[in-house]
Design an enzyme around this catalytic site. Structure first.
Site, short mmCIF file in Angstrom:
data_model
loop_
_atom_site.label_atom_id
_atom_site.label_comp_id
_atom_site.label_asym_id
_atom_site.label_seq_id
_atom_site.Cartn_x
_atom_site.Cartn_y
_atom_site.Cartn_z
N ASP A 268 6.20 3.62 -6.91
CA ASP A 268 6.42 3.85 -5.48
C ASP A 268 5.81 5.23 -5.19
O ASP A 268 5.39 5.96 -6.09
CB ASP A 268 7.90 3.77 -5.10
C1 NOJ Z 1 7.87 4.26 -0.02
C2 NOJ Z 1 8.57 2.94 0.08
O1 NOJ Z 1 9.72 2.94 -0.73
C3 NOJ Z 1 7.71 1.75 -0.32
O2 NOJ Z 1 8.41 0.57 -0.01
C4 NOJ Z 1 6.37 1.81 0.34
O3 NOJ Z 1 5.60 0.69 -0.03
C5 NOJ Z 1 5.69 3.11 -0.07
N1 NOJ Z 1 6.49 4.24 0.40
C6 NOJ Z 1 4.26 3.24 0.44
O4 NOJ Z 1 4.24 3.52 1.78
#
Ligand code: NOJ
Length: 727
Positions: A268
């Site tokens: 993530d």
């Molecule tokens: C953080 C989020 O938890 C995730 O779901 C998302 O895909 C990413 N940021 C990228 O934006």
């Protein structure tokens, strides 16, 4: 899988820097993007990004959009970098692209996986036309605590429903062939147990049993991978003290060795960097080493891999073969997506222009919207309303609002096409003068004289539509709530309106289950309308006026009180269950009932259905046999309607305490007035299995209760026995 000669040839020519480059995904600063969805760390400007692409130091970009600009960036990768490896463009395309569909939680309420397939397919069409190959969806975390803001992105609290929707969405995004220009690579996330963060507090720690992990949180991932997902995103949280992004037991032992996953694991956003804040890694180099050796192939946005992997290879702390394996996976993903054959796939500006507004997708958004609306309550058959001859007061902050229609994680929605509630209702009404509209208050603030004006409108009306709820920024990432209630000012508005005595139907906008109280709970009718996206107004109007007979059911339990969280229907039994008329020294709250206000699976229709007791093909199910269950369901009302027939079981005695009920199957059927259907289900021992104390996943012989019912808390059980197998 036999090695792809193109990939092996590339690998043999790549420098360590180029290999590491393939393992980095960075925010796309070249194409317009949405800066506010992630913290602004390690931002690079467009020229810097292009310089890295040219040098082969970046393998993927994310959250940029636009075919022409994407094509230009791709040209730099393909024609100006030494090896010409194409870029992969990722993005958070969660519930729609230009056309926005209901939040995933709402869509799960439809109990129609085919609907999720269709909206995901439409999303893929629009996203790939806009220069995106790879979406960070579906989000398939099981959400058992409504305080958590990301409930909105999930399919709710149930394992089976989440598995079925996870698979449908993966298939919808990806389509038939991954290398088709309209195929969008899916990324089930967040691996794993992100929905189990303690106290519903985002990013919080997760302390969880192996059995709950395996039986509750892992199955949707297995379902998504079985449906063909090739990438998976790690979670921010730790699991029993080991952060998910450096969790070798999960990323390698389970995902690779046990599940044989051959695709790509991506972090993530900066979750490898966050190993330091967790106190799990000493510094950036340590974090890189821990994450990579645990099995994390790609690093998102931190830049840690780019900075530290070369040195870790040089020192021998990370073997070159391990680096090659990760790079091979990323290159194989690009090959599977057809990028080596046609690096400019999904980067056609003409196609993008022709896909900007597809009327069929607008229609689909409306259909998905109305199929997601749950009729929680309808005392005296207040709904549906007539389209004329009735004075309707539309009151509340959601009446004319256009800023809270799409719900969280909608980066690219075409706002100019959003239709608000008032417009939707007006378009449906036969006589425009039958509708008066008063906001009454804002989402969180009072309006001078607002309540007084709303009361006057209510007094002058035959019926009030009270459009209230959460603003959309209450749900989504980092939006945990302590009290899952309506903002005070809206509750006050509802109380004042109730005093007028005019019948009230609540149109409740929300990204989670709420604890409804007072005049809101006691209103004659309540519709849970989530965040429905582009066609919010028309979709709600269809239900309000009966052009669509509501058919959705709750994918989450609505509690009486915030303090009941985490609260879900399939909880294990206790040793002192509450029994009728004996409350002392029992599992009970002092202030409220143990039961849900509106349970999982609940939802009404404008017609009614009657069930006969289920008939079983046998009450003694042999170990290798199949049980056939049939229940007769009749539409006893005067409208055609859809019913979600639900099959639950309960294992009476087992070597591990079992849930009070578990959903094992469901079927949505359409019945004309007076029509009867025999709804058939089959059950075998595999569907009765669970992870036992010894870690074995199997069923145990013994007596089971079985219900075929309209919700998780209704119906009478019949019993059957699972007989032991011959040893
Ligand atoms: C953080 C989020 O938890 C995730 O779901 C998302 O895909 C990413 N940021 C990228 O934006």
């Amino acid at each position: 899988m036999s090695p792809d000669p193109r990939i092996e040839a590339l690998l043999s020519q790549m420098t360590v820097e180029e290999k590491v480059g393939q393992l980095g995904v960075f925010a796309d600063m070249v194409r317009p993007f949405a800066p506010d969805v992630n913290p602004e760390t390690n931002m690079r400007n467009a020229n810097e990004i292009l310089e890295h692409v040219r040098a082969g130091r970046i393998g993927a970009l994310f959250n940029g959009v636009g075919a022409a600009e994407g094509r230009a960036t791709q040209r730099v990768a393909v024609e100006e970098s030494r090896l010409g490896i194409p870029l992969l463009f990722g993005a958070d395309v969660i519930h729609g692209m230009r056309t926005v569909f209901p939040i995933p939680l709402g869509e799960a309420a439809s109990f129609e996986p085919e609907l999720a397939y269709r909206t995901a397919r439409a999303t893929a069409l629009e996203a790939t036309a806009a220069g995106i190959h790879w979406t960070y969806a579906p989000m398939i975390d099981i959400a058992r605590d409504q305080r958590w803001g990301r409930v909105a992105e999930s399919a709710g609290e149930d394992v089976l429903l989440s598995c079925i929707f996870a698979a449908a969405r993966v298939r919808g995004f990806q389509g038939e062939r991954l290398d088709a220009p309209d195929s969008l690579l899916a990324t089930p996330k967040h691996f794993v147990a992100y929905g189990a963060v303690t106290a519903g507090l985002d990013y919080n720690y997760v302390d969880i049993s192996e059995q709950t992990l395996r039986d509750v949180h892992l199955p949707p991932f297995a379902a998504a991978l079985n449906a063909g997902a090739m990438t998976i995103m790690t979670a921010f949280n730790d699991i029993n003290g080991v952060p998910a992004s450096a969790n070798r037991r999960l990323l390698t032992d389970l995902l690779r060795d046990e599940w044989k996953f051959t695709g790509v694991v991506v972090s993530d956003y900066t979750s490898d960097m966050e190993l330091i804040a967790h106190g799990y890694a000493a510094d950036a180099r340590d974090a890189t080493k821990l994450a990579f050796l645990a099995g994390l192939d790609m690093s998102m946005q931190s830049g840690f891999y780019a900075e530290h992997l070369p040195d870790l290879i040089e020192s021998g702390e990370i073997p070159m073969a391990a680096l090659d394996t990760a790079v091979r996976r990323v290159l194989s993903l690009k090959a599977a997506a057809g990028l080596f054959d046609n690096p400019y796939r999904s980067l056609d500006p003409e196609k993008e222009a022709g896909t900007e507004h597809l009327p069929a997708h607008t229609e689909l958004s409306r259909d998905a919207g109305r199929r997601s609306i749950v009729l929680l309550k309808n005392d005296g058959g207040l709904l549906p309303l007539r389209k004329s001859g009735q004075k309707i007061a539309l009151i509340g902050p959601c009446a004319q609002d256009r800023s809270n229609l799409e719900g969280c994680w909608t980066l690219f929605g075409d706002k100019s096409r959003y239709v608000d509630l008032e417009t939707g209702l007006r378009d449906a009404l036969e006589t425009a003068d039958g509708l008066s509209v008063v906001p009454g208050c804002g989402f969180e603030h009072a309006i001078d004289g607002g309540i007084e004006a709303a009361v006057r409108a209510a007094q002058a009306a035959d019926v009030v539509l009270l459009a209230i709820g959460e603003p959309q920024y209450y749900s989504g990432e980092a939006q945990s709530r302590v009290q899952i209630v309506l903002p005070e000012v809206q509750q006050a508005l509802a109380e004042a309106i109730a005093q007028t005595g005019t019948p009230v139907a609540i149109i409740l906008r929300t990204g989670r289950a709420l604890a409804l109280t007072g005049a809101v709970r006691d209103a004659q009718a309540i519709l849970a309308t989530w965040f429905l996206g582009t066609q919010t107004g028309p979709a709600i109007a269809d239900v309000i006026f009966g052009d669509y007979n509501p058919s959705a059911r709750l994918p989450i339990s609505f509690p009486h009180d915030s303090g009941q969280q985490p609260f879900f229907y399939n909880h294990p039994r206790t040793g002192r269950p509450e029994l009728p008329n004996t409350t002392e020294f029992k599992t009970r709250w002092r202030e409220c009932s143990n039961n849900a206000l509106f349970p999982f699976g609940h939802g009404l229709s404008y017609t009614s259905f009657a069930y006969t007791a289920p008939v079983l093909s046998t009450h003694r199910l042999a170990w290798d046999d199949t049980l056939v269950i049939s229940a007769r369901v009749t539409n006893t009302g005067d409208r055609t309607g859809e019913e979600v027939v639900q099959l639950y079981i309960h294992d009476r005695v087992a070597s591990r305490v079992r849930p009070v009920r578990e959903l094992k199957a469901f079927r949505k059927i359409l019945l004309r007035p007076g029509q009867t259907a025999d709804v058939m289900f089959t059950l075998d021992r595999h569907m009765l299995a669970f992870t036992g104390p010894d870690g074995q996943f199997s069923a145990e012989p013994g007596i089971f209760d079985l219900w075929v019912t309209p919700s998780s808390s209704s119906g009478r059980p019949v019993e059957f026995e699972l007989l032991p197998g011959s040893a």
